[in-house]
Design an enzyme around this catalytic site. Structure first.
Site, PDB file in Angstrom:
ATOM      1  CB  THR A 122      -0.907  -0.007   1.237  1.00  0.00           C
ATOM      2  OG1 THR A 122      -1.732  -1.178   1.201  1.00  0.00           O
ATOM      3  CG2 THR A 122      -1.796   1.227   1.264  1.00  0.00           C
ATOM      4  CG  LEU A 153      -5.072  -9.953   0.700  1.00  0.00           C
ATOM      5  CD1 LEU A 153      -3.734 -10.657   0.899  1.00  0.00           C
ATOM      6  CD2 LEU A 153      -6.017 -10.800  -0.128  1.00  0.00           C
ATOM      7  CD  GLU A 155      -3.931  -8.613   9.895  1.00  0.00           C
ATOM      8  OE1 GLU A 155      -3.757  -9.324  10.900  1.00  0.00           O
ATOM      9  OE2 GLU A 155      -3.416  -7.494   9.758  1.00  0.00           O
ATOM     10  CE  LYS A 207      -4.821  -1.495   0.961  1.00  0.00           C
ATOM     11  NZ  LYS A 207      -5.516  -2.701   1.419  1.00  0.00           N
ATOM     12  CG  ASN A 211      -7.960   0.059   3.614  1.00  0.00           C
ATOM     13  OD1 ASN A 211      -8.795  -0.798   3.326  1.00  0.00           O
ATOM     14  ND2 ASN A 211      -6.684  -0.216   3.718  1.00  0.00           N
ATOM     15  CG  PHE A 252     -16.547  -2.744   7.268  1.00  0.00           C
ATOM     16  CD1 PHE A 252     -15.345  -2.720   7.951  1.00  0.00           C
ATOM     17  CD2 PHE A 252     -16.664  -3.575   6.162  1.00  0.00           C
ATOM     18  CE1 PHE A 252     -14.284  -3.504   7.539  1.00  0.00           C
ATOM     19  CE2 PHE A 252     -15.604  -4.367   5.746  1.00  0.00           C
ATOM     20  CZ  PHE A 252     -14.410  -4.329   6.446  1.00  0.00           C
ATOM     21  CB  ALA A 255     -21.538  -0.513  17.622  1.00  0.00           C
ATOM     22  N   GLY A 256     -18.378  -1.094  18.153  1.00  0.00           N
ATOM     23  CA  GLY A 256     -17.355  -1.699  18.994  1.00  0.00           C
ATOM     24  C   GLY A 256     -16.452  -0.660  19.617  1.00  0.00           C
ATOM     25  CB  CYS A 263      -5.175  -1.915   6.724  1.00  0.00           C
ATOM     26  SG  CYS A 263      -4.263  -3.310   6.027  1.00  0.00           S
TER      27      CYS A 263
END
Length: 438
Positions: A122, A153, A155, A207, A211, A252, A255-256, A263
């Site tokens: 990247t 990708l 993880e 890219k 993200n 996506f 919530a967290g 990345c």
């Protein structure tokens, strides 16, 4: 096709193994002799489900090999992938391109016939131009095309992502390079892998933009979760309700405690620096980074509030340390600022993670590490679920309540139902759903 993969980190090793599985002959190159020797012996330096089997089978078949001899690998290759690290540069947030440029200079001296040099790392917009300049400066006679082929990708799901991609972005206007890269990815045509050709700079920007957008979705639902707690709504139902709109989509929107990993933090910072260099304000992405940093720090206060506002002399047990499940990656994991905050408030911290404790000890050396969830919870005043490992989704709740000193669970990933936890007698705090009691 003969391929040299420069770099045996996460992207290089996964990409090299998958390309070998397509039938290509891939030589993975790294200047770390100990790492290469370990790979030759079957040791995998990263935790990625299925990667050990994929590497072993292709090495046994003679399609995948490992070496420190870059000139030999490059000299025989039709295509050379640069897959080295581009960490945030200390001090300013720019991507550190020193490894990319060092690889380009080494490649230049080893080239023989026509070769396509493909940047998989990247990198900021315009890096391909500089890679091309460096190679031709060092070897003016080189017959090369420099292309961009960013990776997408995840993880924990990298092999499937490589073999069943949403898209394969290739940045080059050269017809020879398009044909060669098309042959590299031709085995994916059976899976209808969409090959998208663009200009090189466009591919580099795709890219970063991807993200940054995903990081924005995460941050958006996290802020909605805070509002949901205040107004008595359920953020999971909110996420489902908006995610069913195909213009938004469900991914996506979980919530967290904030995003981490190798990345999103690095790439959002890097795109901001690129924009600043070109006098373009990216206010949304600036806010995303600020909100995410604040959120990670706020999680310790959430635990403190669940215990009445004070952690002095309390023991807090953490389940999960890595930034996401199915990886041992601790880079910018939310657990790091969480532990720092808990300890600053006077708590004793212990933790258990199925795969990440070896890496975690380097980041968090001053906490206690346990062998399983129940020994971690033994006599703790609160249990905090930090990473949504599948092993934590079906805990024996009766046993858990029995070993805890206080029946307090703070679920930062919403993997349990509030009514289920209340029925077992827990004080249960989650994200965007309020607090429940027995």
């Amino acid at each position: 096709m003969r391929i040299a993969m420069i770099g045996t980190g996460y992207v290089g090793l996964v990409s090299g193994a998958c390309l070998a599985d397509f039938g290509h002959h891939v030589t993975c190159v790294d200047n770390d002799a100990a790492k290469i020797e370990a790979l030759r012996g079957g040791a995998i330096p990263i935790f990625e489900p299925g990667l050990d089997v994929l590497v072993a089978s292709n090495a046994k078949a003679g399609r995948l090999s490992f070496t420190t001899d870059l000139p030999a690998a490059v000299g025989e290759a039709d295509a050379v992938f640069i897959a080295v690290g581009t960490p945030s540069r200390r001090g300013d947030g720019h991507a550190d391109l020193s490894y990319v440029y060092a690889a380009a200079r080494e490649i230049a001296g080893a080239l023989r016939d026509f070769t396509v040099v493909i940047t998989k790392s990247t990198v900021p917009v315009g890096t391909g131009d500089e890679v091309e300049r460096l190679i031709l400066e060092a070897n003016p006679a080189a017959d090369i095309v420099v292309a961009s082929n960013p990776e997408f990708l995840r993880e924990g799901a990298a092999i499937r992502d490589f073999k069943f991609p949403d898209r394969i972005v290739v940045g080059t206007d050269d017809e020879r390079a398009r044909k060669l890269i098309g042959e590299i990815y031709r085995p994916l045509s059976l899976n209808q892998g969409p090959l998208m050709f663009t200009g090189r700079r466009t591919a580099e920007l795709i890219k970063y933009a991807a993200n940054a957008f995903l990081a924005t979705k995460i941050t958006f639902i996290n802020e909605i979760a805070d509002l949901a707690e205040k107004v008595g709504a359920d953020v999971q139902e909110v996420a489902r309700g908006i995610g069913m709109d195909n213009r938004i989509g469900p991914k996506f929107l979980h919530a967290g405690p904030g995003f981490g990993g190798s990345c999103f933090p690095k790439d959002t910072r890097a795109i901001l620096k690129i924009a600043q260099d070109h006098d373009v304000p990216l206010r949304i992405i600036e806010a995303v980074l600020a909100v995410n940093d604040t959120r990670k720090r706020a999680m310790a206060r959430k635990v403190s509030n669940a215990l009445g506002g004070s952690l002095r002399g309390k023991t807090v047990a953490l389940l999960g340390l890595t930034f996401k499940p199915d990886t041992d990656d601790m880079r910018e994991a939310p657990s790091i600022p969480l532990v720092t905050g808990l300890k600053d408030m006077g708590a004793q911290v212990r933790a258990y993670d199925p795969a990440g404790m070896e890496q975690a000890r380097q980041e968090l050396p001053d906490i206690d590490y346990c062998d399983d969830p129940y020994s971690c919870a033994q006599d703790a005043d609160a249990l905090v679920i930090v990473t949504e490992w599948v092993q934590f989704r079906a805990l024996d709740l009766a046993k858990l309540k029995d070993v805890l000193r206080q029946p307090v669970v703070v679920d930062l990933r919403n993997i349990y139902r509030p009514e289920q936890m209340a029925a077992h007698g827990f004080i249960y705090e989650s994200i965007g759903r309020g607090t429940v009691h027995d």
